[in-house]
Design an enzyme around this catalytic site. Structure first.
Site, PDB file in Angstrom:
ATOM      1  N   GLY A  13     103.720 101.667  26.003  1.00 34.34           N
ATOM      2  CA  GLY A  13     105.091 102.075  25.677  1.00 34.34           C
ATOM      3  C   GLY A  13     105.742 102.953  26.742  1.00 34.34           C
ATOM      4  O   GLY A  13     105.532 102.786  27.957  1.00 34.34           O
ATOM      5  N   SER A 141     113.674 113.152  20.298  1.00 28.75           N
ATOM      6  CA  SER A 141     114.282 111.931  19.748  1.00 28.75           C
ATOM      7  C   SER A 141     115.638 112.268  19.140  1.00 28.75           C
ATOM      8  O   SER A 141     115.837 113.372  18.622  1.00 28.75           O
ATOM      9  CB  SER A 141     113.370 111.377  18.645  1.00 28.75           C
ATOM     10  OG  SER A 141     114.055 110.420  17.870  1.00 28.75           O
ATOM     11  N   TYR A 166     109.934 112.309  10.492  1.00 29.04           N
ATOM     12  CA  TYR A 166     109.714 112.189  11.947  1.00 29.04           C
ATOM     13  C   TYR A 166     110.748 113.038  12.688  1.00 29.04           C
ATOM     14  O   TYR A 166     110.411 113.828  13.578  1.00 29.04           O
ATOM     15  CB  TYR A 166     109.824 110.708  12.318  1.00 29.04           C
ATOM     16  CG  TYR A 166     110.020 110.384  13.785  1.00 29.04           C
ATOM     17  CD1 TYR A 166     108.957 110.422  14.679  1.00 29.04           C
ATOM     18  CD2 TYR A 166     111.276 109.990  14.269  1.00 29.04           C
ATOM     19  CE1 TYR A 166     109.146 110.093  16.024  1.00 29.04           C
ATOM     20  CE2 TYR A 166     111.466 109.658  15.596  1.00 29.04           C
ATOM     21  CZ  TYR A 166     110.398 109.722  16.472  1.00 29.04           C
ATOM     22  OH  TYR A 166     110.590 109.401  17.789  1.00 29.04           O
TER      23      TYR A 166
HETATM   24  N1  LIG Z   1     110.543 103.961  21.204  1.00 30.74           N
HETATM   25  C1  LIG Z   1     111.665 104.592  20.877  1.00 30.74           C
HETATM   26  O1  LIG Z   1     112.705 103.975  20.578  1.00 30.74           O
HETATM   27  C2  LIG Z   1     111.712 106.097  20.884  1.00 30.74           C
HETATM   28  C3  LIG Z   1     112.935 106.728  20.606  1.00 30.74           C
HETATM   29  C4  LIG Z   1     112.995 108.116  20.633  1.00 30.74           C
HETATM   30  C5  LIG Z   1     111.831 108.850  20.914  1.00 30.74           C
HETATM   31  N2  LIG Z   1     110.666 108.197  21.164  1.00 30.74           N
HETATM   32  C6  LIG Z   1     109.492 109.005  21.468  1.00 30.74           C
HETATM   33  O2  LIG Z   1     108.947 108.580  22.707  1.00 30.74           O
HETATM   34  C7  LIG Z   1     107.527 108.776  22.713  1.00 30.74           C
HETATM   35  C8  LIG Z   1     106.828 107.476  23.072  1.00 30.74           C
HETATM   36  O3  LIG Z   1     107.217 106.508  22.113  1.00 30.74           O
HETATM   37  P1  LIG Z   1     106.744 105.000  22.163  1.00 30.74           P
HETATM   38  O4  LIG Z   1     107.762 104.249  21.380  1.00 30.74           O
HETATM   39  O5  LIG Z   1     106.405 104.586  23.546  1.00 30.74           O
HETATM   40  O6  LIG Z   1     105.397 105.107  21.276  1.00 30.74           O
HETATM   41  P2  LIG Z   1     104.226 104.042  21.094  1.00 30.74           P
HETATM   42  O7  LIG Z   1     104.719 102.674  21.236  1.00 30.74           O
HETATM   43  O8  LIG Z   1     103.528 104.372  19.814  1.00 30.74           O
HETATM   44  O9  LIG Z   1     103.263 104.421  22.293  1.00 30.74           O
HETATM   45  C9  LIG Z   1     102.097 103.736  22.472  1.00 30.74           C
HETATM   46  C10 LIG Z   1     101.148 104.684  23.162  1.00 30.74           C
HETATM   47  O10 LIG Z   1     100.829 105.764  22.285  1.00 30.74           O
HETATM   48  C11 LIG Z   1      99.416 105.919  22.234  1.00 30.74           C
HETATM   49  N3  LIG Z   1      99.098 106.565  20.970  1.00 30.74           N
HETATM   50  C12 LIG Z   1      99.644 106.318  19.765  1.00 30.74           C
HETATM   51  N4  LIG Z   1      99.099 107.130  18.842  1.00 30.74           N
HETATM   52  C13 LIG Z   1      98.200 107.902  19.486  1.00 30.74           C
HETATM   53  C14 LIG Z   1      97.292 108.927  19.068  1.00 30.74           C
HETATM   54  N5  LIG Z   1      97.197 109.290  17.793  1.00 30.74           N
HETATM   55  N6  LIG Z   1      96.512 109.505  20.003  1.00 30.74           N
HETATM   56  C15 LIG Z   1      96.575 109.124  21.297  1.00 30.74           C
HETATM   57  N7  LIG Z   1      97.401 108.162  21.741  1.00 30.74           N
HETATM   58  C16 LIG Z   1      98.194 107.555  20.844  1.00 30.74           C
HETATM   59  C17 LIG Z   1      98.909 104.492  22.385  1.00 30.74           C
HETATM   60  O11 LIG Z   1      97.606 104.444  22.836  1.00 30.74           O
HETATM   61  P3  LIG Z   1      96.354 103.955  21.925  1.00 30.74           P
HETATM   62  O12 LIG Z   1      96.840 102.966  20.964  1.00 30.74           O
HETATM   63  O13 LIG Z   1      95.342 103.475  22.894  1.00 30.74           O
HETATM   64  O14 LIG Z   1      95.899 105.206  21.296  1.00 30.74           O
HETATM   65  C18 LIG Z   1      99.830 104.004  23.487  1.00 30.74           C
HETATM   66  O15 LIG Z   1      99.425 104.543  24.725  1.00 30.74           O
HETATM   67  C19 LIG Z   1     107.180 109.316  21.318  1.00 30.74           C
HETATM   68  O16 LIG Z   1     107.139 110.712  21.347  1.00 30.74           O
HETATM   69  C20 LIG Z   1     108.350 108.866  20.474  1.00 30.74           C
HETATM   70  O17 LIG Z   1     108.526 109.678  19.340  1.00 30.74           O
HETATM   71  C21 LIG Z   1     110.571 106.845  21.155  1.00 30.74           C
END
Ligand SMILES: NC(=O)c1ccc[n+]([C@@H]2O[C@H](COP(=O)([O-])OP(=O)(O)OC[C@H]3O[C@@H](n4cnc5c(N)ncnc54)[C@H](OP(=O)(O)O)[C@@H]3O)[C@@H](O)[C@H]2O)c1
Length: 299
Positions: A13, A141, A166
């Site tokens: 991600g 976020s 969240y």
């Molecule tokens: N995507 C959006 O639209 C969005 C919008 C606003 C804010 N954000 C913020 O941006 C950040 C990244 O979001 P994302 O959408 O990229 O998230 P994501 O898709 O869940 O990210 C995937 C990554 O998170 C790791 N991960 C998930 N849970 C984990 C845990 N318990 N321990 C260690 N690693 C963990 C996964 O690795 P493994 O599976 O190998 O553990 C993988 O590397 C977050 O803080 C999210 O709240 C995202």
């Protein structure tokens, strides 16, 4: 001496794109995740991005505060042994849960989105201070806007709605970020929040399709709300990583701290509730109570 960076949830991600951006900027990057296979793939991509700065994977489930403590110990010990500064910590981990869950007796989104990054940061402050000038980037976020800004307890009263819980945990973390920046004034450690806007990732694909994640009032407007979610999370993670990369690297931010880098990758005003000193005090009390820096033996 080489510049080093740690990116939590850096194997997929937005976190992986952040790690690649930091590798391209010359950092030796450590990515943290749970899955060793994804970790190895991330390290290979980092290596391909900057062969002079091989990446490293550390395994930790950041939903476990015990694993966060062990991770901090490993990182701090490695920096003490190598003499390389810890230059950047990107607290990128985040999660939204469609159904309420407890982790060690505490509601899960508060643990993953706030207590875990809070604890890792506090435990790494000696290494970050020794590595100054250094930067902490906490990923926030736009969901902070739907949060109940009351922190007498881990959870607000009433039913559980994953998107709002969240947002509230992210609000706690944003208030902590601004509070920490003031605390670290003069230490050479700068603190930023980075708002990625939105991206299609495992997190958004897995949760934003269930109307139960929003309050009953918003559920009445679900088709509209869902379309809004779809639109705002349709972009690539590489674009959503830019605010974190800018916060971690932009020379123009060298003398700044306690600022938010918005989705367009420039400084924006912080969400107002996060600047309230009473709210920050309440968050600090909750954080200290539920994420002690050390746990007594046998506890
Ligand atoms: N995507 C959006 O639209 C969005 C919008 C606003 C804010 N954000 C913020 O941006 C950040 C990244 O979001 P994302 O959408 O990229 O998230 P994501 O898709 O869940 O990210 C995937 C990554 O998170 C790791 N991960 C998930 N849970 C984990 C845990 N318990 N321990 C260690 N690693 C963990 C996964 O690795 P493994 O599976 O190998 O553990 C993988 O590397 C977050 O803080 C999210 O709240 C995202």
């Amino acid at each position: 001496m080489k510049k080093t960076a740690v990116v939590t949830a850096g194997t997929g991600g937005i976190g992986l794109e952040t790690a690649l951006g930091l590798a391209a900027a010359g950092f030796a990057v450590t990515v943290v995740g749970r899955d060793a296979g994804r970790g190895a793939e991330a390290v290979a991509r980092i290596q391909a991005t900057n062969p002079a700065r091989p990446g490293r994977f550390l395994s930790a489930d950041l939903a476990s505060l015990d694993q966060v403590r062990a991770l901090a110990e490993t990182i701090a010990a490695d920096h003490a042994a190598s003499g390389d500064p810890l230059t950047v910590l990107v607290n990128n981990v985040g999660a939204m849960f469609a159904r309420r869950q407890d982790l060690g007796g505490v509601e899960a989104s508060f643990v993953v989105n706030h207590l875990s990054p809070y604890l890792l940061t506090e435990l790494l402050l000696p290494a970050l201070t020794a590595g100054a000038p250094s930067r902490i980037v906490n990923v926030t976020s736009g969901a902070v806007a739907v949060a109940k800004p009351v922190f007498d307890a881990v959870e607000p009263p009433g039913g559980y709605y994953g998107f709002h819980w969240y947002g509230r945990a992210k609000l706690a973390n944003l208030a902590y970020t601004l509070d920490l920046a003031a605390r670290l004034d003069g230490t050479g450690v700068s603190v930023f929040a980075a708002d990625p806007g939105g991206a299609a990732t495992a997190m958004t694909d897995g949760t934003l399709t269930d109307p139960k994640i929003v309050s009953p009032a918003l559920r009445l407007l679900w088709p509209l709300v869902r379309r809004r979610f779809e639109r705002s999370t349709s972009g690539p993670a590489s674009v959503a990583a830019r605010p974190s990369i800018v916060a971690a690297t932009d020379a123009a931010l060298a003398r700044r701290s306690g600022v938010v880098i918005g989705p367009a990758a420039h400084v924006v005003d912080p969400f107002r509730a996060a600047t309230d000193a009473r709210l920050a005090d309440a968050v600090r009390r909750l954080s200290e109570a539920h994420a002690p820096l050390a746990v007594a033996a046998g506890a």
